[in-house]
Design a protein around this motif. Structure first.
Motif, PDB file in Angstrom:
ATOM      1  N   MET A 311       0.989  -1.360   0.075  1.00 27.85           N
ATOM      2  CA  MET A 311      -0.153   0.133  -0.109  1.00 27.85           C
ATOM      3  C   MET A 311       0.816   1.219  -0.168  1.00 27.85           C
ATOM      4  SD  MET A 311      -3.351  -0.654   2.200  1.00 27.85           S
ATOM      5  CE  MET A 311      -4.714  -1.848   1.647  1.00 27.85           C
ATOM      6  N   TRP A 312       1.967   0.919   0.689  1.00 30.85           N
ATOM      7  CA  TRP A 312       2.940   2.428   0.723  1.00 30.85           C
ATOM      8  C   TRP A 312       3.275   2.821  -0.749  1.00 30.85           C
ATOM      9  CZ3 TRP A 312       8.561   1.856   0.283  1.00 30.85           C
ATOM     10  CH2 TRP A 312       9.209   3.122   0.053  1.00 30.85           C
ATOM     11  N   ILE A 313       3.571   1.582  -1.509  1.00 33.11           N
ATOM     12  CA  ILE A 313       4.215   1.891  -3.011  1.00 33.11           C
ATOM     13  C   ILE A 313       3.031   2.496  -3.782  1.00 33.11           C
ATOM     14  CG2 ILE A 313       4.980   0.648  -5.121  1.00 33.11           C
ATOM     15  CD1 ILE A 313       6.289  -1.326  -3.253  1.00 33.11           C
ATOM     16  N   VAL A 314       1.720   1.997  -3.689  1.00 34.57           N
ATOM     17  CA  VAL A 314       0.729   2.270  -4.633  1.00 34.57           C
ATOM     18  C   VAL A 314       0.410   3.851  -4.038  1.00 34.57           C
ATOM     19  CG1 VAL A 314      -1.855   2.165  -4.906  1.00 34.57           C
ATOM     20  CG2 VAL A 314      -0.231   0.053  -4.746  1.00 34.57           C
ATOM     21  N   PHE A 315       0.369   4.228  -2.697  1.00 31.63           N
ATOM     22  CA  PHE A 315       0.069   5.565  -2.396  1.00 31.63           C
ATOM     23  C   PHE A 315       1.169   6.490  -2.525  1.00 31.63           C
ATOM     24  CE2 PHE A 315      -3.006   3.411   0.801  1.00 31.63           C
ATOM     25  CZ  PHE A 315      -4.145   4.029   0.457  1.00 31.63           C
ATOM     26  N   SER A 316       2.217   5.936  -2.449  1.00 32.62           N
ATOM     27  CA  SER A 316       3.243   7.011  -2.935  1.00 32.62           C
ATOM     28  C   SER A 316       3.359   7.321  -4.370  1.00 32.62           C
ATOM     29  CB  SER A 316       4.645   6.403  -2.724  1.00 32.62           C
ATOM     30  OG  SER A 316       4.788   6.066  -1.293  1.00 32.62           O
ATOM     31  N   LEU A 317       2.769   6.409  -5.233  1.00 29.19           N
ATOM     32  CA  LEU A 317       2.599   6.858  -6.522  1.00 29.19           C
ATOM     33  C   LEU A 317       1.589   7.490  -6.804  1.00 29.19           C
ATOM     34  CD1 LEU A 317       3.642   3.490  -8.349  1.00 29.19           C
ATOM     35  CD2 LEU A 317       5.061   5.533  -7.937  1.00 29.19           C
ATOM     36  N   ILE A 318       0.602   8.046  -6.141  1.00 25.39           N
ATOM     37  CA  ILE A 318      -0.468   8.880  -5.961  1.00 25.39           C
ATOM     38  C   ILE A 318      -0.168  10.230  -6.380  1.00 25.39           C
ATOM     39  CG2 ILE A 318      -2.786   9.701  -5.563  1.00 25.39           C
ATOM     40  CD1 ILE A 318      -3.058   7.069  -4.418  1.00 25.39           C
ATOM     41  N   MET A 319      -0.580  10.994  -7.226  1.00 23.58           N
ATOM     42  CA  MET A 319      -0.245  12.488  -7.431  1.00 23.58           C
ATOM     43  C   MET A 319      -0.365  13.249  -6.100  1.00 23.58           C
ATOM     44  SD  MET A 319       1.299  14.345  -9.498  1.00 23.58           S
ATOM     45  CE  MET A 319       1.508  16.174 -10.169  1.00 23.58           C
ATOM     46  N   ALA A 320      -1.646  13.060  -5.664  1.00 25.43           N
ATOM     47  CA  ALA A 320      -2.188  13.998  -4.603  1.00 25.43           C
ATOM     48  C   ALA A 320      -1.685  13.239  -3.166  1.00 25.43           C
ATOM     49  CB  ALA A 320      -3.480  14.257  -4.691  1.00 25.43           C
ATOM     50  N   LYS A 321      -1.229  14.095  -2.327  1.00 22.17           N
ATOM     51  CA  LYS A 321      -0.850  13.474  -1.039  1.00 22.17           C
ATOM     52  C   LYS A 321      -2.049  14.138   0.112  1.00 22.17           C
ATOM     53  CE  LYS A 321       3.101  11.997  -2.622  1.00 22.17           C
ATOM     54  NZ  LYS A 321       3.163  10.584  -2.978  1.00 22.17           N
ATOM     55  N   ARG A 322      -2.645  13.035   0.594  1.00 27.18           N
ATOM     56  CA  ARG A 322      -3.563  13.148   1.439  1.00 27.18           C
ATOM     57  C   ARG A 322      -3.463  12.261   2.769  1.00 27.18           C
ATOM     58  NH1 ARG A 322      -3.899  16.808  -1.603  1.00 27.18           N
ATOM     59  NH2 ARG A 322      -5.519  17.687  -2.447  1.00 27.18           N
ATOM     60  N   SER A 323      -3.307  12.715   3.945  1.00 29.77           N
ATOM     61  CA  SER A 323      -3.278  11.861   5.114  1.00 29.77           C
ATOM     62  C   SER A 323      -4.402  11.031   5.295  1.00 29.77           C
ATOM     63  CB  SER A 323      -3.012  12.561   6.362  1.00 29.77           C
ATOM     64  OG  SER A 323      -4.171  13.474   6.729  1.00 29.77           O
ATOM     65  N   ARG A 324      -5.458  11.236   5.027  1.00 31.34           N
ATOM     66  CA  ARG A 324      -6.724  10.407   4.869  1.00 31.34           C
ATOM     67  C   ARG A 324      -6.679   9.115   4.055  1.00 31.34           C
ATOM     68  NH1 ARG A 324      -8.750  14.532   2.170  1.00 31.34           N
ATOM     69  NH2 ARG A 324      -9.754  14.239   0.188  1.00 31.34           N
ATOM     70  N   TYR A 325      -5.877   9.304   3.101  1.00 32.99           N
ATOM     71  CA  TYR A 325      -5.831   8.225   1.958  1.00 32.99           C
ATOM     72  C   TYR A 325      -5.184   6.841   2.604  1.00 32.99           C
ATOM     73  CZ  TYR A 325      -6.415  11.498  -1.636  1.00 32.99           C
ATOM     74  OH  TYR A 325      -7.042  12.553  -2.522  1.00 32.99           O
ATOM     75  N   ILE A 326      -4.442   6.995   3.633  1.00 37.43           N
ATOM     76  CA  ILE A 326      -3.449   5.810   4.115  1.00 37.43           C
ATOM     77  C   ILE A 326      -4.356   5.180   5.348  1.00 37.43           C
ATOM     78  CG2 ILE A 326      -1.557   6.609   3.296  1.00 37.43           C
ATOM     79  CD1 ILE A 326      -0.798   7.391   6.413  1.00 37.43           C
ATOM     80  N   LEU A 327      -5.578   5.434   5.422  1.00 39.99           N
ATOM     81  CA  LEU A 327      -6.222   4.729   6.497  1.00 39.99           C
ATOM     82  C   LEU A 327      -6.560   3.171   6.286  1.00 39.99           C
ATOM     83  CD1 LEU A 327      -7.893   5.917   8.909  1.00 39.99           C
ATOM     84  CD2 LEU A 327      -9.971   5.502   7.824  1.00 39.99           C
ATOM     85  N   PRO A 328      -6.295   2.809   5.382  1.00 35.23           N
ATOM     86  CA  PRO A 328      -6.271   1.232   4.987  1.00 35.23           C
ATOM     87  C   PRO A 328      -5.040   0.658   5.472  1.00 35.23           C
ATOM     88  CG  PRO A 328      -7.449   2.176   3.062  1.00 35.23           C
ATOM     89  CD  PRO A 328      -6.874   3.376   3.710  1.00 35.23           C
ATOM     90  N   MET A 329      -4.038   1.419   5.859  1.00 39.06           N
ATOM     91  CA  MET A 329      -2.759   1.030   6.351  1.00 39.06           C
ATOM     92  C   MET A 329      -2.802   0.817   7.666  1.00 39.06           C
ATOM     93  SD  MET A 329      -0.361   3.340   3.915  1.00 39.06           S
ATOM     94  CE  MET A 329       1.278   2.416   4.677  1.00 39.06           C
TER      95      MET A 329
END
Length: 551
Positions: A311-329
């Motif tokens: 998930m870190w790899i997937v989220f790190s490739l996303i253009m926008a950075k939002r802290s709420r995106y990583i809730l599934p981690m």
């Protein structure tokens, strides 16, 4: 809390999910009402759900009279369903699905932890997740991330159990596909987040060939059928415009390309969002070097690590950075931290005296509440109050240090839990209402409506906020130019327009020869104070014989 402190028994194991469910209800439900909806996402989602509830647009949702295709509809369905008993969408009903989804995620983590390690470890993981500040925050607001995390966590758990069990294998795998479909119905990211976790886990075990065991054909059909429940009626009701809007919105985000800056942004965000529990995670490296760690625990930590890394790899490739995106981690962090806490708790020596334990718990409670009161500005920090707070904090730190040296890890765990939950509850009851009041347009909207004729059309000039649509309970037009404003005010019927004070000073409607009257000022107070002007093409307020000031 007693269940995990004493020797595990069958009756205690059965009580674990009940205790976790009650804990979540206590932590989340009291914090759903009592404050306005946040300007932006909360009022936007609430209005989409209200349109579903009142106008029946279940499969092709609308917002402000236009098709809304930015998000799939499952979250809006949940809000609408919870709002049925009261007949309208309220602050409580719009946030309730997030709280119930958080409760479901905590229970899913418990059962997965029980499968990976033991019931007690799963119970500790549930406590850690439920009380983590980042997780608690999104359990109490109307955002997509909480239900998305529930479906993703449940899907990953179902796939894992299906791959590692000898009985009911097919049933678990098919449930994994169905839950993946529900994740996609929530935000459309189900496959993108779930598949990499499973693939990386199989790759780490050199068992990538086992992907063919995952019921790809039937599972793919279930996934497609789940999506078709929405897309086929959506196309029938919204037409090609709705489908093109969905594809265009998805293509916009995908077309932005990957973001390689801040590669460790989400690592630090995940660490901060799970404090203080994440402080124990570095101990895992020393734990794995021990010779007495069994294969089951090593395999469980392998699964947690692949979940986090994928998930870190997937989220790190996303253009926008939002802290709420990583809730599934967060669930995998809770599971890994629970392993270490369970290991330390098992080493606890003879328990401290009741007086010492009670003192530690009281200090933790006071520290959590004091931190909120200090930052909220409710009290003025005099030298006396500052010294008292400083002494309490020093006493708490000394107590924690003493508990570590004395091997009182049970007391330390409960103390940290009480401190963080008391902080979260006090923050939600004291600070959040103040912050939400500063970030909402509700008061402005209510004052504007009080100065308008009922049923009159109105518009916003050079700005837009979903708050005006939700709290105004009507469609709101946006006007971008003076010419369009002049055309709007030329209506034969009485109309109104809300204008920012800065833009109002620059309007030159007299040159366009249209009637325009200043009705009243609309003051927004708080940290984001702002002044608006309500204007109309007719003078005076409803029932007022005195004319307004002509522009």
């Amino acid at each position: 809390m007693k269940g995990y402190l004493s020797k595990e028994s069958l009756s205690q194991e059965r009580s674990f999910p009940i205790i976790l469910a009650l804990l979540c209800l206590i932590l989340y439900i009291p914090n759903l009402a009592g404050r306005d909806l946040w300007c932006g996402r909360e009022t936007l989602y609430a209005e989409v759900a209200r349109d579903i509830l009142l106008n029946g647009h279940w499969f092709a949702p609308y917002f402000n009279g236009e098709l809304y295709y930015n998000k799939p509809p499952l979250f809006f369905w949940l809000i609408a369903l919870t709002s049925v008993p009261v007949g309208d969408v309220t602050e409580f009903t719009v946030r309730l699905p997030s709280a119930l989804s958080a409760l479901g995620t905590v229970l899913a983590v418990y059962f997965l932890g029980k499968r990976l390690y033991s019931a007690r470890t799963g119970f500790i993981a549930g406590i850690i997740l439920a009380s983590s500040p980042g997780f608690h925050k999104y359990a109490c607001v109307a955002k997509l991330e909480s239900p998305l995390t529930f479906f993703i966590t449940s899907s990953i758990a179902a796939f894992y159990i299906g791959l590692t069990t000898s009985s009911d294998k097919r049933r678990y795998l098919l449930w994994g596909w169905f839950l993946m479909g529900l994740a996609m119905l929530t935000k459309g990211l189900g496959v993108v987040l779930i598949a990499p976790v499973i693939l990386l886990y199989l790759l780490s075990r050199r068992e990538l060939h086992r992907i063919w065991e995952m019921e790809l054909v039937l599972g793919g059909f279930i996934l497609s059928a789940t999506m078709a429940v929405w897309l086929l009626p959506g196309y029938a009701l919204g037409g090609s415009e709705y489908i093109k809007g969905l594809v265009g919105h998805f293509g916009y985000h995908v077309g932005q390309g990957p973001e390689y800056e801040k590669p460790f942004y989400y690592v630090t965000e995940a660490f901060v969002g799970t404090l203080p529990w994440s402080l124990i995670l570095p101990a895992i490296f020393f734990y794995l070097r021990r010779g007495d760690v069994d294969a089951k625990h090593r395999e469980g930590l392998r699964f947690s690590a692949t979940w986090f890394i994928a998930m870190w790899i997937v989220f790190s490739l996303i253009m926008a950075k939002r802290s709420r995106y990583i809730l599934p981690m967060y669930p995998t962090i809770a599971l890994a931290a629970a392993v270490m806490w369970e290991d330390y708790i098992a080493k606890t020596y003879e328990t401290w005296s009741k007086i010492k334990v009670i003192l530690a718990l009281i200090l933790s409670l006071c520290a959590g509440i004091a931190a909120v009161i200090m930052t909220s500005g409710f009290i003025v920090l005099t030298p006396l109050t500052s010294n008292i707070i400083a002494l309490c904090l020093i006493a708490l730190l000394v107590t924690w240090w003493s508990s570590v040296r004395a091997g009182q890890y049970k007391t330390l765990f409960i103390s940290l839990f009480i401190m963080i939950t008391s902080f979260e509850m006090a923050y939600a009851q004291i600070t959040l209402p103040i912050e939400s009041q500063a970030g909402t347009e509700k008061a402005v909207c209510e004052k504007a409506l009080a100065n308008m004729e009922p049923g009159a059309r109105w518009a916003l000039y050079k700005f837009f906020s979903p708050d005006f649509v939700f709290y105004g309970k009507t469609y709101v037009r946006t006007i971008d130019t003076e010419k369009d404003l002049a055309d709007f005010l030329s209506s034969k019927d009485r109309v109104y327009c809300i204008v920012d004070e800065t833009d109002y000073a620059e309007i030159n409607l007299s040159a366009l020869n249209v009637p325009a009257f200043k009705i009243t000022k609309l003051e927004k107070t708080g940290k984001r104070a702002k002044t608006f002007i309500l204007i109309s093409n007719r003078p005076g307020k409803p029932g007022d014989v005195s004319p307004g000031a002509k522009i």
